[in-house]
Scaffold this motif. Sequence first.
Motif, PDB file in Angstrom:
ATOM      1  N   GLY A 146      13.632  -0.475 -70.901  1.00  0.00           N
ATOM      2  CA  GLY A 146      12.342  -0.621 -69.940  1.00  0.00           C
ATOM      3  C   GLY A 146      12.043   0.681 -69.391  1.00  0.00           C
ATOM      4  N   GLU A 147      11.110   0.254 -68.359  1.00  0.00           N
ATOM      5  CA  GLU A 147      10.747   1.570 -67.551  1.00  0.00           C
ATOM      6  C   GLU A 147      10.632   1.383 -66.125  1.00  0.00           C
ATOM      7  N   ILE A 148      10.746   2.486 -65.124  1.00  0.00           N
ATOM      8  CA  ILE A 148      10.677   2.255 -63.829  1.00  0.00           C
ATOM      9  C   ILE A 148       9.397   2.018 -63.404  1.00  0.00           C
ATOM     10  N   ASP A 149       9.319   1.673 -62.092  1.00  0.00           N
ATOM     11  CA  ASP A 149       7.906   1.671 -61.207  1.00  0.00           C
ATOM     12  C   ASP A 149       7.719   3.096 -60.641  1.00  0.00           C
ATOM     13  N   MET A 150       6.548   3.693 -61.414  1.00  0.00           N
ATOM     14  CA  MET A 150       6.245   4.888 -61.130  1.00  0.00           C
ATOM     15  C   MET A 150       5.678   5.072 -59.857  1.00  0.00           C
ATOM     16  N   ASP A 151       5.344   3.961 -59.266  1.00  0.00           N
ATOM     17  CA  ASP A 151       4.722   4.100 -57.847  1.00  0.00           C
ATOM     18  C   ASP A 151       5.790   4.095 -56.842  1.00  0.00           C
ATOM     19  N   ASN A 152       7.177   3.928 -57.149  1.00  0.00           N
ATOM     20  CA  ASN A 152       8.307   3.855 -56.457  1.00  0.00           C
ATOM     21  C   ASN A 152       9.560   4.876 -57.155  1.00  0.00           C
ATOM     22  N   MET A 153       8.842   5.816 -57.994  1.00  0.00           N
ATOM     23  CA  MET A 153       9.822   6.508 -58.766  1.00  0.00           C
ATOM     24  C   MET A 153      10.835   7.091 -58.078  1.00  0.00           C
ATOM     25  N   GLU A 154      10.562   7.790 -57.031  1.00  0.00           N
ATOM     26  CA  GLU A 154      11.822   8.556 -56.189  1.00  0.00           C
ATOM     27  C   GLU A 154      12.926   7.695 -55.676  1.00  0.00           C
ATOM     28  N   ALA A 155      12.403   6.595 -55.193  1.00  0.00           N
ATOM     29  CA  ALA A 155      13.491   5.705 -54.522  1.00  0.00           C
ATOM     30  C   ALA A 155      14.520   5.204 -55.779  1.00  0.00           C
ATOM     31  N   GLN A 156      13.654   4.712 -56.991  1.00  0.00           N
ATOM     32  CA  GLN A 156      14.426   3.969 -58.257  1.00  0.00           C
ATOM     33  C   GLN A 156      15.241   4.986 -58.848  1.00  0.00           C
ATOM     34  N   LEU A 157      14.752   6.374 -58.987  1.00  0.00           N
ATOM     35  CA  LEU A 157      15.745   7.642 -59.377  1.00  0.00           C
ATOM     36  C   LEU A 157      16.776   7.651 -58.528  1.00  0.00           C
ATOM     37  N   LYS A 158      16.508   7.602 -57.064  1.00  0.00           N
ATOM     38  CA  LYS A 158      17.676   7.812 -56.457  1.00  0.00           C
ATOM     39  C   LYS A 158      18.657   6.827 -56.642  1.00  0.00           C
ATOM     40  N   GLU A 159      18.484   5.395 -56.593  1.00  0.00           N
ATOM     41  CA  GLU A 159      19.378   4.378 -56.758  1.00  0.00           C
ATOM     42  C   GLU A 159      20.049   4.630 -57.960  1.00  0.00           C
ATOM     43  N   ILE A 160      19.529   4.914 -59.051  1.00  0.00           N
ATOM     44  CA  ILE A 160      20.212   5.358 -60.428  1.00  0.00           C
ATOM     45  C   ILE A 160      21.238   6.439 -60.289  1.00  0.00           C
ATOM     46  N   GLU A 161      20.761   7.767 -59.513  1.00  0.00           N
ATOM     47  CA  GLU A 161      21.316   8.827 -59.459  1.00  0.00           C
ATOM     48  C   GLU A 161      22.539   8.479 -58.538  1.00  0.00           C
ATOM     49  N   ASP A 162      22.705   7.622 -57.479  1.00  0.00           N
ATOM     50  CA  ASP A 162      23.664   7.450 -56.513  1.00  0.00           C
ATOM     51  C   ASP A 162      24.713   6.662 -57.058  1.00  0.00           C
ATOM     52  N   PHE A 205      31.283  16.847 -74.763  1.00  0.00           N
ATOM     53  CA  PHE A 205      30.127  16.574 -73.750  1.00  0.00           C
ATOM     54  C   PHE A 205      30.940  15.942 -72.399  1.00  0.00           C
ATOM     55  N   PRO A 206      30.885  16.615 -71.357  1.00  0.00           N
ATOM     56  CA  PRO A 206      31.373  15.907 -70.120  1.00  0.00           C
ATOM     57  C   PRO A 206      30.696  14.521 -69.624  1.00  0.00           C
ATOM     58  N   PRO A 207      31.629  13.715 -69.676  1.00  0.00           N
ATOM     59  CA  PRO A 207      30.945  12.176 -69.757  1.00  0.00           C
ATOM     60  C   PRO A 207      30.236  11.665 -68.139  1.00  0.00           C
ATOM     61  N   ILE A 208      29.511  10.915 -68.069  1.00  0.00           N
ATOM     62  CA  ILE A 208      29.059  10.499 -66.956  1.00  0.00           C
ATOM     63  C   ILE A 208      29.437   8.784 -66.995  1.00  0.00           C
ATOM     64  N   SER A 209      29.405   8.328 -65.957  1.00  0.00           N
ATOM     65  CA  SER A 209      29.679   6.870 -66.078  1.00  0.00           C
ATOM     66  C   SER A 209      28.717   6.270 -64.630  1.00  0.00           C
ATOM     67  N   LEU A 210      28.590   4.688 -65.169  1.00  0.00           N
ATOM     68  CA  LEU A 210      27.688   4.111 -64.325  1.00  0.00           C
ATOM     69  C   LEU A 210      28.770   3.172 -63.215  1.00  0.00           C
ATOM     70  N   LYS A 211      28.372   2.976 -61.826  1.00  0.00           N
ATOM     71  CA  LYS A 211      29.444   2.356 -61.068  1.00  0.00           C
ATOM     72  C   LYS A 211      28.947   1.001 -61.509  1.00  0.00           C
ATOM     73  N   LYS A 212      27.801   0.694 -61.365  1.00  0.00           N
ATOM     74  CA  LYS A 212      27.305  -0.778 -61.789  1.00  0.00           C
ATOM     75  C   LYS A 212      26.174  -1.042 -62.568  1.00  0.00           C
ATOM     76  N   ASP A 213      25.815  -2.155 -63.105  1.00  0.00           N
ATOM     77  CA  ASP A 213      24.710  -2.239 -63.763  1.00  0.00           C
ATOM     78  C   ASP A 213      23.551  -2.420 -62.732  1.00  0.00           C
ATOM     79  N   LEU A 214      22.340  -1.820 -63.222  1.00  0.00           N
ATOM     80  CA  LEU A 214      21.378  -1.912 -62.299  1.00  0.00           C
ATOM     81  C   LEU A 214      20.024  -2.752 -62.809  1.00  0.00           C
ATOM     82  N   SER A 215      19.208  -3.427 -62.048  1.00  0.00           N
ATOM     83  CA  SER A 215      17.954  -3.978 -62.600  1.00  0.00           C
ATOM     84  C   SER A 215      16.810  -3.458 -61.611  1.00  0.00           C
TER      85      SER A 215
END
Length: 238
Positions: free
Chosen positions: A171-187, A132-142
């Motif tokens: 937990g769960e992301i804010d579905m009313d702000n889904m795109e912005a929160q997903l972008k933060e995770i992806e970045d 499995f080609p690994p992924i990593s996280l630059k920093k913890d997110l809240s």
Amino acid sequence: EALKQGKAVYKPIYNHDTGNKDPPELIQPNKVMVFEGLHPIYDEKARSQLDLGIYIDIVNDVKFAWKVQRDVAERGWTEEQVKADIEKRLPDFSAYVDPQKANADVILRYEPSDQGLPYLKVKLIQKKGSNFPPISLKKDLSLSGSKPGAKVKMYDDDWFGSPATVVEMDGEIDMDNMEAQLKEIEDNLEGLALKPGELTEAMTKLKSSPGSQNGTGLLQTVIAMKVREIYEKLTTER
């Protein structure tokens, strides 16, 4: 092995209603073959032919909650009947299904959230040195905005004697702000091997799908895109 050599094989068909075998089905080789079920990586010889082994690991508390939700609503069972059914199957599960997770390349594990069920903690357990080609996280997110919010973190762990890197979403992301929160995770994810924004775009298209608000949607999408990455690498090499 025969399928990888371009040969057709007959697949035995077990009839769960009669307890007997139906006539076998002829399976033709293809560029992409998916083997799914209860025992896809149990046999060592079969496992050695796979380009990637994936295991879905659902802890008992989550499994019970999900099965109660389904069987009480769809089958009219009581919680006691659901519990008895799970306990009846547990010895065989423990002997023949659960041990496979030690040999998987990547494991998607479901646990109760630190905030309790029905919220989930979903872990992407990546065995180091696996296929499995690994992924990593630059920093913890809240991530906040709606209850319960989500926390995304990464850490090293041991997985049945093998070192592993875990990316976890609780937990769960804010579905009313889904795109912005997903972008933060992806970045903040490294190793995706995707076009910028591709993960966010794929998930927002499936916003109404079950699990899109928690680690189910995020980490299943990551796995799917890693399957594509492996396929592209293998076909380029060949």
